[in-house]
Design an enzyme around this catalytic site. Structure first.
Site, PDB file in Angstrom:
ATOM      1  N   ASP A  51       0.831  -1.211   0.000  1.00 55.17           N
ATOM      2  CA  ASP A  51       0.000   0.000   0.000  1.00 55.17           C
ATOM      3  C   ASP A  51       0.865   1.261   0.000  1.00 55.17           C
ATOM      4  O   ASP A  51       0.670   2.175   0.809  1.00 55.17           O
ATOM      5  CB  ASP A  51      -0.929   0.021   1.220  1.00 55.17           C
ATOM      6  N   GLU A 229     -11.205  -0.871  -3.345  1.00 51.41           N
ATOM      7  CA  GLU A 229     -10.458  -0.258  -2.248  1.00 51.41           C
ATOM      8  C   GLU A 229      -9.252   0.475  -2.816  1.00 51.41           C
ATOM      9  O   GLU A 229      -8.989   0.449  -4.020  1.00 51.41           O
ATOM     10  CB  GLU A 229      -9.995  -1.320  -1.238  1.00 51.41           C
TER      11      GLU A 229
END
EC number: 3.2.1.55
Length: 486
Positions: A51, A229
């Site tokens: 991420d 997401e």
């Protein structure tokens, strides 16, 4: 013979129009140029960091923040270059063990400068590991976030008290928005996550109600888990582009793209359109799997946009993917099509970043692969026009070779005046290796460009033709034998 460093320098000089960077994207109606110099990064950038986000500050320094495998803290590193982040020292910004805010997972931190303060958004489990909600830290007292004093602003309150994560913020036409992923009780019986959008009243508060801009309603978004997401918003060429990730966090993980007009009502769901297919997916040939959770930054020279993402180097994972630490931070140049839309290409192989060869004779054309032939191509998928410069080349010292990005192990090879794509990685045939090698010299028609003399055919150079024409080697000294690297 010119060194690779010299070639990249010449290529930078040859760019006539500077590509407006993502950092400049808030300016009204940015102009578009599809040309920008090559970048010189080496992947993997940072091991075991998922991420990822890289922010380029106005002082020119880069800041890196990402999820750590232990899911228990927020760390940051800084460097003078993107590549420098690879070995930069990490500093602890916030630790779950030192806070009473939550006890669960710490996921996907993002760093943003809003006004004269710093903000970090991340998902934090409140009372249990998966009881995650968006959480905000505020940094003050320093223009350097590594030296700022950090205070907890708390959890962001949304329309539903449900599983929510991956908050990101961006500004369009002077209005600041928050986008995040959340389980919506109105969809899939509350399973999976959709993407929400809201205006912000301050950096830790949204204006409710929010809207949904994407749901996991496509088959590729529902493999393993029903997931949207990891969104990221950017404004370019009169459009707002929001990238996001979908499916389970294994090799099925991929990226989608949402688009809206910059001047549209972004709080109207009808303003948003979704890509029919994923825009960035696993690639077996390059050994990169599950690419996603992207962010974007700008290159060291401010002339190229850079995609920041994570991927694994193998497909099969033992056990739960969440327990696997091997999501690696990677960077690669983001290219733009002539219509102003992004071309993500494919996850490039490990090692030096590839380049594109743009013809000096017709600067809309590139050396590329079409129907397994080496041709001059226009508007081709970017991965079909990317080549890694291998130095020394297969022909030995003083030479270079061009390895296909889309087909690793295959090289441009010149024989009898023609150029083909040949599998030569493991060959010991000296003649074949020489045919796949070139000597690099200053551009024959423009010294700011570069030309490539065949190592096997002295005096003959790599030559581009018209759109769809075969690339060849010939004793030309004109613009068709001169290229600019991108």
């Amino acid at each position: 013979m010119l060194s690779l460093k010299a070639v990249l320098r010449f290529a930078s000089v040859a760019v006539a129009v500077v590509l407006p960077t993502l950092a400049q994207a808030q300016a009204p109606e940015p102009s578009l140029s599809v040309r920008s110099p090559p970048v010189s990064y080496n992947n993997t950038l940072v091991k075991q960091r998922a991420d990822p986000q890289i922010l380029k500050h106005t002082n020119g320094r880069y800041y890196f923040i990402a999820t750590v495998p232990e899911y228990d803290r927020v760390v940051m590193r800084q460097a003078d270059s993107i590549q420098g982040l690879s070995t930069a020292e990490e500093r602890l910004i916030w630790a779950r063990s030192q806070s009473k805010a939550g006890v669960g997972y710490v996921w996907a931190p993002e760093l943003h400068k809003i006004g004269d303060k710093w903000y970090i958004y991340f998902a934090l489990g409140r009372t249990a590991p998966f009881d995650v909600r968006p959480f905000v830290l505020e940094g003050t007292g320093s223009d350097d976030p590594m030296a700022a004093s950090w205070a907890e602003k708390g959890f962001i309150t949304t329309d539903f008290d449900t599983f929510s994560l991956d908050a990101t913020t961006f500004e369009v036409n002077g209005v600041r928005y928050l986008s995040w992923a959340q389980a919506d009780p109105r969809f899939d019986n509350g399973g999976g996550t959709s993407l929400f959008l809201a205006r912000m009243t301050n950096p830790w508060t949204i204006q409710r109600p929010s809207i949904v801009i994407s749901r996991p309603d496509q088959p590729w978004e529902r493999i393993g888990h029903n997931v949207n997401e990891g969104s990221w918003g950017m404004v370019r060429n009169g459009k707002v582009f929001v990238t996001y990730s979908a499916a389970a966090t294994d090799a099925n993980y991929c990226m989608g793209l949402l688009t809206a007009d910059q001047n549209a009502d972004l709080m109207n769901p009808a303003s948003w359109s979704k890509s029919k297919d994923p825009v960035f997916v696993s690639n077996t040939a390059t050994s990169q799997f599950g690419p996603g959770h992207s962010a974007f930054t700008v290159s060291d020279d401010n002339q190229s946009d850079v995609l920041v993402y994570h991927a694994r180097q193998y497909k099969d994972i033992r056990g739960e993917p969440l327990d696997n630490p091997d999501r690696m931070t990677r960077v690669q140049k983001l290219y733009w099509r002539s219509d102003g839309t992004p071309d993500f290409g494919i996850p490039i192989p490990d090692g030096p970043h590839p380049v594109r060869l743009r013809s000096s004779a017709d600067q809309t054309l590139y050396v590329g692969i079409a129907n397994n032939a080496v041709q001059s191509v226009k508007d081709a998928p970017v991965q079909n026009t990317q080549f890694k410069i291998v130095e020394p080349g297969l022909g030995g010292s003083g030479t270079i070779s061009f390895e296909s990005t889309a087909q690793p192990g295959k090289y441009l090879s010149a024989a009898n005046g023609s150029v083909s794509l040949a599998t030569l990685s493991n060959t010991s045939d000296a003649g074949a290796r020489s045919s796949a090698s070139f000597r690099r010299v200053a551009g024959l028609s423009d010294a700011t460009g570069v030309s490539f003399e065949s190592a096997a055919q002295a005096g003959s150079y790599l030559v581009s033709g018209g759109n769809g024409a075969a690339v060849s080697v010939a004793p030309s000294t004109g613009a068709e034998a001169t290229f600019y690297l991108e």
